[in-house]
Design an enzyme around this catalytic site. Structure first.
Site, PDB file in Angstrom:
ATOM      1  N   HIS A 154      -9.723 -32.300  97.085  1.00  0.00           N
ATOM      2  CA  HIS A 154      -8.775 -32.287  95.950  1.00  0.00           C
ATOM      3  C   HIS A 154      -8.596 -30.847  95.432  1.00  0.00           C
ATOM      4  CE1 HIS A 154      -7.118 -33.317  92.032  1.00  0.00           C
ATOM      5  NE2 HIS A 154      -7.315 -34.612  92.188  1.00  0.00           N
ATOM      6  N   GLU A 253      -3.797 -31.352  98.208  1.00  0.00           N
ATOM      7  CA  GLU A 253      -5.017 -32.047  98.629  1.00  0.00           C
ATOM      8  C   GLU A 253      -4.877 -32.675 100.010  1.00  0.00           C
ATOM      9  OE1 GLU A 253      -5.771 -34.909  95.481  1.00  0.00           O
ATOM     10  OE2 GLU A 253      -4.670 -33.663  94.088  1.00  0.00           O
TER      11      GLU A 253
HETATM   12  O1  TA6 Z   1      -4.920 -36.263  92.943  1.00  0.00           O
HETATM   13  C1  TA6 Z   1      -4.146 -36.599  91.855  1.00  0.00           C
HETATM   14  C2  TA6 Z   1      -4.941 -37.487  90.914  1.00  0.00           C
HETATM   15  O2  TA6 Z   1      -5.337 -38.663  91.560  1.00  0.00           O
HETATM   16  C3  TA6 Z   1      -4.070 -37.726  89.689  1.00  0.00           C
HETATM   17  O3  TA6 Z   1      -3.539 -39.006  89.633  1.00  0.00           O
HETATM   18  C4  TA6 Z   1      -4.948 -37.300  88.533  1.00  0.00           C
HETATM   19  O4  TA6 Z   1      -5.415 -38.290  87.766  1.00  0.00           O
HETATM   20  C5  TA6 Z   1      -5.961 -36.391  89.193  1.00  0.00           C
HETATM   21  O5  TA6 Z   1      -6.145 -36.825  90.499  1.00  0.00           O
HETATM   22  C6  TA6 Z   1      -7.255 -36.056  88.476  1.00  0.00           C
HETATM   23  O6  TA6 Z   1      -8.178 -37.092  88.472  1.00  0.00           O
HETATM   24  P1  TA6 Z   1      -9.554 -36.910  87.682  1.00  0.00           P
HETATM   25  O7  TA6 Z   1     -10.315 -38.195  87.913  1.00  0.00           O
HETATM   26  O8  TA6 Z   1     -10.236 -35.713  88.253  1.00  0.00           O
HETATM   27  O9  TA6 Z   1      -9.172 -36.690  86.226  1.00  0.00           O
END
Ligand code: TA6
Length: 279
Positions: A154, A253
């Site tokens: 990510h 990602e």
């Molecule tokens: O990768 C995108 C995502 O899934 C978004 O929907 C957003 O919520 C982000 O990741 C961050 O997630 P987190 O659990 O780290 O706040």
């Protein structure tokens, strides 16, 4: 050279060689800094990230595993799985040359992990620190039954300004838009950012180019066909206590999610790689 250091509640490895430096938290095997000498940092780190036990760092490369996003059946389980908040073991650091260092970390199934996800596994993260940053997440099935994972590296890229950055390499690609929950959207031309963006692009095979002010960041993926692009926009960012400035970050990602799940049979492995460079 590798040194063990601590920031707030988290221990991390500071790795450096003649041309680059990285910082890797043992919680989550989370790379939260990478910089080649004379260049700007490649990864973004929120100034208000907590650096607390059991809380993912906001920035760098969180590892989403064994599921990406919310758990399919149980919304009480942690978003993006448990690898990013688990304590990993530093297996080894190898100086491959004076310009390339390889760090390997491991997470194995445990009593705690089996309560969250009922399979035995071994995860290793191999990080190559050199002119570019190469990260590979290997999942090995040590159970006697097959399992399915979704996962992602990510990556939060550091950018000059979300209002001017754009991405090339996505033209005509199909994507799922999480913001309005719509499937089968088609990308037309380059991707620009004018509002909250949360998308899963499918059938990605080539390199992506992020044109950021006076530099080009390149992201290559191996072992996946989906790519997630995320920027929360101002309204959502203002509600997140650990996200300091959404205009200087962009998540690109490498992922296996939606239909791109990975079925791993006993004794078999899956490898997801991202390679990030700049010019
Ligand atoms: O990768 C995108 C995502 O899934 C978004 O929907 C957003 O919520 C982000 O990741 C961050 O997630 P987190 O659990 O780290 O706040």
């Amino acid at each position: 050279m590798v040194r063990i250091k601590r920031h707030k509640e988290l221990d991390y490895l500071e790795v450096s060689n003649r041309i680059s430096q990285a910082k890797i938290s043992l919680q989550g095997a989370h790379i939260f800094h990478f910089q080649a000498k004379g260049k700007q940092p490649l990864l973004w780190l929120s100034e208000s990230s907590f650096f607390k036990k059991n809380k993912a760092i906001r920035g760098g490369i969180p590892i989403c595993w064994p599921w990406f996003g919310p758990h399919k059946k149980d919304p009480d389980l942690p978003n993006h799985g448990f690898a990013r908040t688990s304590l990993w073991e530093h297996l080894k650091t190898q100086e491959l040359s004076d310009t390339e260092t390889k760090v390997t970390l491991r997470l194995s199934s445990s009593k705690e992990s089996l309560k969250l996800w009922p399979y035995r596994f071994e995860l290793t993260l191999e990080i190559h620190i050199g002119a570019q940053l190469q990260v590979s997440l290997n999942t090995k099935n040590l159970d006697n039954k097959a399992f399915t994972i979704t996962n992602a590296l990510h990556t939060y890229l550091s950018i000059a300004d979300i209002n001017t950055v754009f991405i090339d390499g996505l033209d005509k690609k199909i994507y799922y838009d999480k913001v309005d929950d719509s499937f089968n959207n088609v990308q037309e031309g380059r991707l620009l950012f004018t509002k909250e963006t949360d998308r899963i692009y499918q059938n990605i095979s080539s390199e992506l180019i992020i044109q950021d002010n006076n530099r080009r960041i390149r992201v290559k993926t191996e072992g996946s066909h989906t790519l997630v692009i995320w920027n929360p926009g101002k309204e959502l960012a203002d509600k997140m206590p650990d996200l300091s400035d959404h205009t200087t970050m962009l998540c690109v990602e490498s992922a296996n999610t939606l239909e791109d799940e990975s079925l791993i049979r006993p004794d078999k492995s899956h490898r997801l790689t991202t390679i990030i460079s700049q010019d």
